[in-house]
Every structure is written in structure tokens, then in C-alpha cells.
Design an enzyme around this catalytic site. Structure first.
Site, PDB file in Angstrom:
ATOM      1  N   ASP A 133       6.817  12.142   0.292  1.00  0.00           N
ATOM      2  CA  ASP A 133       6.437  10.757  -0.418  1.00  0.00           C
ATOM      3  C   ASP A 133       5.293  10.281   0.490  1.00  0.00           C
ATOM      4  O   ASP A 133       5.151  10.703   1.704  1.00  0.00           O
ATOM      5  CB  ASP A 133       7.607   9.913  -0.565  1.00  0.00           C
ATOM      6  CG  ASP A 133       7.499   8.828  -1.760  1.00  0.00           C
ATOM      7  OD1 ASP A 133       8.117   8.528  -2.421  1.00  0.00           O
ATOM      8  OD2 ASP A 133       6.122   8.959  -1.626  1.00  0.00           O
ATOM      9  N   GLU A 156       9.297  -0.702  -6.592  1.00  0.00           N
ATOM     10  CA  GLU A 156       9.886  -0.101  -5.190  1.00  0.00           C
ATOM     11  C   GLU A 156      10.971  -1.263  -4.676  1.00  0.00           C
ATOM     12  O   GLU A 156      11.727  -2.214  -5.389  1.00  0.00           O
ATOM     13  CB  GLU A 156       8.870   0.745  -4.314  1.00  0.00           C
ATOM     14  CG  GLU A 156       8.069   1.730  -5.007  1.00  0.00           C
ATOM     15  CD  GLU A 156       7.608   2.568  -3.964  1.00  0.00           C
ATOM     16  OE1 GLU A 156       6.435   2.758  -4.270  1.00  0.00           O
ATOM     17  OE2 GLU A 156       7.937   2.673  -3.061  1.00  0.00           O
TER      18      GLU A 156
END
Ligand code: GLC
Length: 612
Positions: free
Chosen positions: A304, A501
Site C-alpha cells: 500500500d 480511510e
């Protein structure tokens, strides 16, 4: 100061540079013919190419900078194999053609290298091609989980793949197959649900993205993410620590990855979270032993965003972190800005013998196999035939249908719903009634999303007006001012503002904000029946307010086609959605999930429909 990659020293017979494929400068004819020969099996083409590659060319294939931090010349000079657009990172103007021109520009630079290895461009097309103004935006995954319709989700994957293909990228960082166990988590809406069987069932979206063949028309590479356990952290803290046994990790969080691997997903993205204190980005057992060997995943593993920086808990990556991540089994590193230092660091670690060349070759085999299977060597550029699909009427109709099917009716006192289309008088209020940005949520045009008229679509209010029939009045006031007893129904469209997020984590209260409560109170004071439509990425703490409402419809984050919500309000579509997550009675119940013995307000799977 970065050394130039060594020049490709041609050995044996070399061939002159022929434009347009065929022989390649500096590459002995035999191998040039083999790896460029579409009649050869992919495995042979990979080996023939690998033999020709220098260490720097192999490391370049494992490096993924962000588009804003790399020039075309960098791509050629450093043999970069992939570029990404982070959330909201778009060309200017942000139009489909400008996207195709941008990705083709990067691709031309990749093809200017001696071996002409094409670039693979990745984007977060997580609910449609959501970075692009004018693209069709579908309901976020939590709403798709409420549809319980894997076939519909496959169609959404296909439609998204067409819009991505027309604009140039070859790869989406989707689906998130996370299992959201704590609704405080800011990424709850990216999950298809709280039990593994829902994201496992919805892995059909991989088939939609990747088609029957990766080199088929409009096929793009899919990504199962985030591996593994991101939805199970303590407290629902994004990027936190998933403190559970291996048995629970395997029972709850692993099955959707097994399902995606079985469908042939081409890539897997590693999650930011830790498992019992160890960062996934350095977890060799889970990545190599479990994902690659036990599950048989043969695609490639990508980190990521700056994920390798987190392994030692300190900002910035060290040589030890690079080595740990690569030896754990990561094949490509998303290193948006510091990618030159990554290249130098990995080269030094290989030359020092701390990263075996066999690991570098394995990573390259995995990446190159997908590039060959995608047909990128033969068709490296945007397929502009699909530009016309971006935001097309057909795709928007599919999104409207999906929005309608995702609606979950939680309360309907005395059948106040469905609304009559004709001879009615309806008052509409609420911050999310006429706001495309609120109804699409995070990961829309920008990373976090934003309120306002951010992209073409139909707001819920516009949908209500379109569905209203003869002799029906629809009045709108955001705060509810102007309502009186003459109205037959009042609709308050309220809920959460966009987030993505960790910005969406809710460690504290999970109820409606004061503005929403004030709007609803104003409507109630008129004595008119009040229908609350919640636009939210998760269940909210509304038990204390619910008795004052005549009806409650959970709309989730329905996307650009808000008329799908209105279709349910007027009964053009009967509500069939079922809760993909348990609905808390109060925030202090979190985490609350099916079978945990707690008493929810609405259980997992709950959803009403209309009698007639
Ligand atoms: C983000 C997300 C991930 C996304 C990636 C690229 O931080 O965690 O889901 O695919 O970066 O935008």
C-alpha cells in the site's frame, strides 16, 4: 546522486532497431523474437525477457511512483514498470480524453526503453472510475453488500472496467474484500459486509474487471485488498492492530481472499494494519506461506501507499525495511515520492546479498506474467473506443438500478411509504438531499470526496422531482424552513459528510450531527409524517431518535444516480436490501456483529419491503 542504469550490453547477434515491435535494439534476435512473439506461451516469453533484463531493469519493474512525482524521462531512464494515480490525482483538465493522453504519454516513455517493457497504470476505481469527472459512480461496497446480488456486482465491475479502459489505466486497486467488524472504522463503507461470506460472494466483481481473459476487450487487472485483517483492528482504528487468534483471522478475514484468488485475481495489496503487533507489510508467513503457497496466489503482491515505511514504526523506509518487505513476498512497491531512493536501496541490498536474486526474479516473473496476459506488449495504449462508455446512459441506468437495490428499509410506520406519485404534496429537507458529493462519499473526484456539485449525476431531490407525477408538489429547503401542515409527507435526507480511510474513523459518538437533528425536529414540529433517508457509510447511533420518525430508509452512499433512492421512496422499485452489517443499539456496543450475543437495534440481514 543516482547512478544511471547500466547500458544494455548486447551480446551475441544483435539486431538493428526496428520500429513497431519485432526486433528490439540491443537484444539478441532470438530472444527479441521470443518475448515479442504472441504465439509463444507466456511462460516462455517471460523467461526470454527475464534473461535480457539487468538488475536495474528488474528493480524498475518493482517500483511504482505516483504520477505527480515522476516525469516521462524518469520512466525511461529508471525503467519504471508502473505508475499510479493516488486518490484525486488527475490530469488537468480532468476529462476522459486528458486521462487517455496522460497514460499514453507515460506509456510512450516506457516503450522508449531498450526492452520496451510496457507500463501498467493503476488507479482506485473502487465504485466506478471515481477519479474522473463525468464517470459513472456506483454505490459504495456496503450498499452493494445490501443487494445480496453477486451478478449485479459483476456487471458493475464490467461497466467500471470499460470506463477505466477508455481512459487508459490497465489496473484498479479494487475490490476491497475487507470484513468490517467494527463500524467505527473509517473504511466500513468499502466493505461488502461484516461476515466473510458477503465479500466472498461479491468477489464476482473480479470477473467483471478481468473479463473471461485478461487480454479480452476492456479487461483490467483487479486487486484484492487489503491483505489481511484490516477490518478487524481493535477499536476499528484504521491501520491499527488486529489482535485476534490465527483461527479467527482464518475464519473471518481470509476467506474473501481465497475466493478472489480462485477467481484469478491478478494482484493483491497488502494492508497497513498489524496482526498481533507485526505489520503486514513485513509478514513473510502470511504473504509467502499463506497467500502465495497455501492459497496458491500466482499474481503479484503490491504494497500500500508507503506501506514499507511503517514496518519499523518509524517514518521513512530503511534498507532493513526494504529487505524485510521484499523477502516477505512483496513484488511491487507503491513508493509514491521517494522512489529513486527505493531503487538505490534495493539495488544495494541485492548486491549485498541480503535480497536474493531469486526473489527479484520471482517478483519480475509475477509482474511480467500479468503484463503479457493483459496483452500490454501488443496493445499498450488506451483503447479509446471505450471513451464513449464514460458516464454513458447505459452505465448510469445500471448505477440507478444498483442504488435502488441497495436501499434498506428499516422502519415504515402505517405504510407511510411508498409515496403516491400523483396528487401529493411533499417537503424535502436535509444537507444530503441535493448534494452529489454527499451521496457519492469518499473516493470521488478527490481522495476524501467533498460536498457539492463535484460531478454530473442526479441528486436524490432531483430523483424525487423526476418521479413525482400529476398534481404533485415537491418543495425543498435544506433546513426545513417553510414546512406546514398542508404537506402530506416530509423527507429528511441526512447523515455523514464524505470521508476516506482514517479520516473517517469515529472513536467517539456515532449519532447524527446537530444540524441534521435540528432539521428533523423542524419537520416533526409541523405534524407532517417524517421519513428519514440516511446517507451514510455505516450504521449510525439513532435508537433514541427512531421513535420520533415515521420511516427510515438507509441509502448508504448511493453514487451519482440518486434517482435509485427515489425509485424506492415512490415504490417504482420495492425495497429488497438487507443489512450487510449489524445495526447497533448504541455506539458503546461496537464492535457488534452477527452471533456475538449482543442485542442490536436491527440484526444483520434485516430489511423491510412493501406489502403491496
Ligand atoms: C491508499 C489506500 C489504498 C489505495 C492506495 C492507492 O492509502 O489504503 O486502498 O489503493 O492508497 O491510492
Amino acid at each position: 546522486m543516482h547512478r544511471r542504469p547500466p547500458r544494455i550490453l548486447a551480446v551475441g547477434l544483435t539486431t538493428t532497431f526496428l520500429l513497431g515491435g519485432g526486433a528490439v535494439a540491443g537484444v539478441p534476435a532470438a530472444n527479441a523474437a521470443t518475448y515479442m512473439d504472441t504465439k509463444k506461451p507466456v511462460r516462455e516469453r517471460v523467461e526470454a525477457l527475464l534473461k535480457r533484463m539487468s538488475l536495474d531493469e528488474k528493480i524498475g519493474q518493482m517500483t511504482q511512483p505516483e504520477r505527480g512525482a515522476v516525469t516521462g524521462d524518469d520512466i525511461t531512464r529508471y525503467r519504471i514498470g508502473s505508475v499510479l494515480s493516488g486518490g484525486g490525482s488527475t490530469p488537468t483538465p480532468n476529462t476522459p480524453v486528458a486521462w487517455a493522453d496522460m497514460t499514453d504519454g507515460f506509456q510512450r516513455q516506457a516503450l522508449a526503453t531498450p526492452l520496451k517493457v510496457p507500463l501498467i497504470y493503476g488507479v482506485d476505481a473502487v465504485h466506478g472510475h471515481n477519479n474522473v469527472v463525468g464517470a459513472t459512480i456506483f454505490p459504495h461496497n456496503i450498499g452493494l453488500g445490501a443487494t445480496r446480488d453477486p451478478g449485479l456486482v459483476r456487471k458493475i465491475g464490467r461497466a467500471t472496467a470499460e470506463e477505466v479502459t477508455g481512459t487508459g489505466p490497465d489496473w484498479t486497486f479494487a475490490p476491497c474484500v475487507c470484513v468490517a467488524r467494527n463500524d467505527r472504522w473509517g473504511r466500513t463503507y468499502e466493505s461488502f459486509g461484516e461476515v466473510p461470506e458477503l465479500p466472498s460472494a461479491m468477489s464476482t466483481i473480479v470477473d467483471g474487471f478481468q473479463g473471461r481473459r485478461l487480454d479480452g476487450p476492456a479487461s483490467i487487472l483487479a486487486t484484492a485488498k487489503h491483505y489481511v485483517g484490516d477490518g478487524g483492528t481493535t477499536g476499528g482504528v484504521d491501520q491499527g492492530d488486529t489482535q485476534i487468534s490465527e483461527a479467527e483471522l482464518r475464519r473471518i478475514h481470509l476467506p474473501p481472499f481465497r475466493a478472489a484468488v480462485r477467481r484469478g485475481v491478478g494482484s493483491v495489496m497488502i494492508s497497513f494494519n498489524s496482526w498481533n503487533g507485526v505489520k503486514l507489510h513485513g509478514h513473510r508467513y502470511l504473504i509467502t506461506d499463506v497467500l502465495k503457497r497455501e492459497l496458491g496466489f500466482s499474481g503479484f503482491v503490491i504494497s500500500d501507499w508507503n506501506g514499507i515505511d511503517q514496518i519499523d514504526g518509524q517514518p521513512g523506509f530503511t534498507p532493513a525495511e526494504v529487505t524485510t518487505a521484499i523477502n516477505a513476498g512483496l513484488d511491487m512497491i507503491m513508493v509514491p515520492n521517494d522512489w529513486k531512493r527505493f531503487i538505490d536501496t534495493l539495488r544495494a541490498e541485492v548486491q549485498a546479498g541480503r535480497v536474493p536474486m531469486a526473489r527479484i526474479d520471482d517478483a519480475n516473473r509475477r509482474i511480467l506474467t500479468k503484463k503479457f496476459e493483459l496483452g500490454l506488449f501488443e496493445r499498450p495504449f488506451a483503447d479509446r473506443r471505450y471513451l464513449a462508455t464514460v458516464g454513458s446512459a447505459e452505465h448510469r441506468a445500471l448505477a440507478r438500478h444498483a442504488a435502488a437495490k441497495s436501499q434498506v428499509l428499516l422502519k415504515n410506520e402505517r405504510g407511510v411509504l411508498p409515496l403516491k406519485r400523483n396528487n401529493n404534496k411533499i417537503f424535502v429537507a436535509g444537507k444530503s438531499a441535493d448534494d452529489i458529493g454527499n451521496q457519492t462519499g469518499g473516493w470521488t473526484i478527490t481522495w476524501q470526496g467533498s460536498s457539492g456539485d463535484i460531478t454530473p449525476g442526479t441528486t436524490i431531490l432531483q430523483g424525487i422531482r423526476q418521479n413525482a407525477g400529476r398534481n404533485t408538489t415537491v418543495t425543498y429547503d435544506k433546513e426545513g424552513d417553510g414546512i406546514d401542515r398542508s404537506y402530506k409527507a416530509a423527507i429528511a435526507v441526512v447523515g455523514e459528510l464524505p470521508y476516506a480511510e482514517f479520516m473517517g474513523d469515529r472513536p467517539g459518538a456515532m449519532g447524527l450531527d446537530e444540524a441534521d437533528l435540528a432539521t428533523i425536529a423542524k419537520l416533526r414540529a409541523s405534524g407532517v409524517p417524517v421519513i428519514v433517508v440516511l446517507v451514510s457509510g455505516r450504521p449510525l447511533d439513532i435508537a433514541a431518535e427512531l421513535p420520533k420518525w415515521n420511516a427510515l430508509l438507509e441509502a448508504w452512499l448511493p453514487g451519482t444516480e440518486g434517482r435509485g433512492v427515489a425509485d424506492v421512496l415512490f415504490g417504482l422499485t420495492r425495497p429488497t436490501g438487507k443489512l450487510p452489517v449489524t445495526w447497533m443499539r448504541s455506539a458503546d456496543q461496537q464492535p457488534i456483529n452477527r452471533g456475538d450475543g449482543k442485542a442490536p437495534l436491527f440484526p444483520f440481514g434485516y430489511g423491510l419491503t412493501y406489502r403491496r
